[in-house]
Write a protein that holds these residues in place. Sequence first.
Motif, mmCIF file in Angstrom:
data_model
loop_
_atom_site.group_PDB
_atom_site.id
_atom_site.type_symbol
_atom_site.label_atom_id
_atom_site.label_comp_id
_atom_site.label_asym_id
_atom_site.label_seq_id
_atom_site.Cartn_x
_atom_site.Cartn_y
_atom_site.Cartn_z
ATOM 1 N N THR A 234 0.764 -1.096 0.109
ATOM 2 C CA THR A 234 0.014 0.069 -0.079
ATOM 3 C C THR A 234 1.026 1.102 -0.225
ATOM 4 O OG1 THR A 234 -0.235 0.071 2.487
ATOM 5 C CG2 THR A 234 -1.648 -1.293 1.321
ATOM 6 N N ASP A 238 -2.814 6.814 -0.481
ATOM 7 C CA ASP A 238 -3.832 5.857 -0.792
ATOM 8 C C ASP A 238 -5.195 6.651 -0.272
ATOM 9 O OD1 ASP A 238 -2.463 4.105 -2.136
ATOM 10 O OD2 ASP A 238 -2.480 2.675 -0.541
ATOM 11 N N ASP A 262 -7.790 -0.494 7.610
ATOM 12 C CA ASP A 262 -7.059 -1.437 6.796
ATOM 13 C C ASP A 262 -7.612 -2.532 6.044
ATOM 14 O OD1 ASP A 262 -7.786 -2.968 8.933
ATOM 15 O OD2 ASP A 262 -6.042 -3.214 9.854
ATOM 16 N N ASP A 267 -6.032 -5.228 0.543
ATOM 17 C CA ASP A 267 -5.575 -3.786 -0.235
ATOM 18 C C ASP A 267 -6.698 -3.332 -1.041
ATOM 19 O OD1 ASP A 267 -4.525 -1.902 -1.447
ATOM 20 O OD2 ASP A 267 -2.932 -2.954 -2.489
ATOM 21 N N TRP A 269 -7.822 0.065 -1.226
ATOM 22 C CA TRP A 269 -7.669 1.180 -1.573
ATOM 23 C C TRP A 269 -7.982 1.556 -2.818
ATOM 24 C CZ3 TRP A 269 -7.145 4.336 2.979
ATOM 25 C CH2 TRP A 269 -6.548 3.577 3.907
#
Length: 286
Positions: A234, A238, A262, A267, A269
């Motif tokens: 990441t 982001d 989180d 992931d 984002w």
Amino acid sequence: MDYTFQRFLARYIPVKTQFPGEGRRKWRLRVLQEAWRSSNETHPAETHVQPPGSPEENDDSWDYIQEGPELGVLVRTDFSDEPAWQAVHEKLLEAEKEFADATKSDNETDGEPPGTPDVMMGGNPEDSDDSDASADGMGPAPIIKVLNVTSPSEKAALQGISNIAALRLLNDVAVRPAPSPPAGTKRITTPNKLVDCRGWQEIYSGSTIWIYDATSNTDHCVRLVNQQGDLYGTATGDSWRARVSHICELQFNMTYLGMKIDFGGMDRWDYSERQRNLVEADIDVI
């Protein structure tokens, strides 16, 4: 710490002298830019490299954003639809009031004196120009400051900006060792300073940034900008979209209750915004 970043710290005063009037954030970005160009360190020591130039000693033209008790700042970056902006702003004001009322109610239930909610941390309400602060000075401090500029030059500076551009404009830059890859995972093959560049990562500190963009006109959501990449892969900058009616509670929980966005280690984002940031990160900012 490797020699390059020791030089980075030493370069601040010469750069400040060479470019007077630019402000602390640009001076820091200039010297860090030099360091990224020349660093060959691949295994940095566990060191957070904070550039010189404290806010107390080195003013910046955007420092007024950090003044006051607010925990985050909503930055308007689209000026094409005034009615839509006003509607979103009204939702934010309503959310501020609802959250303040709920907090006050909780405190009274717990036996605490009325008007002393937990959000009164970081400053007194009377120090803010927010019209919703109570007249007797005992109401809760506002959680989100609104940055809605009016001058043509400031509008031009904010119009449609990326997350990394907003961080560089309104927050202070530093570097730290990049998060470690999970066991069995290799480091990224194309280094980028926002993720992992020879073991380092560019990060930011200051007020949490929420961005009102062109999409906000229709979905009434804003971008929450991450100041550092928390998991390997990441990136600093982001973002994900949150409804404006939720951001006061989210901001409070992130600041005071340690809540992390989180996605349970996934992931999730906004990929398009990340790609935009990664491209801009490799372009000289000056």
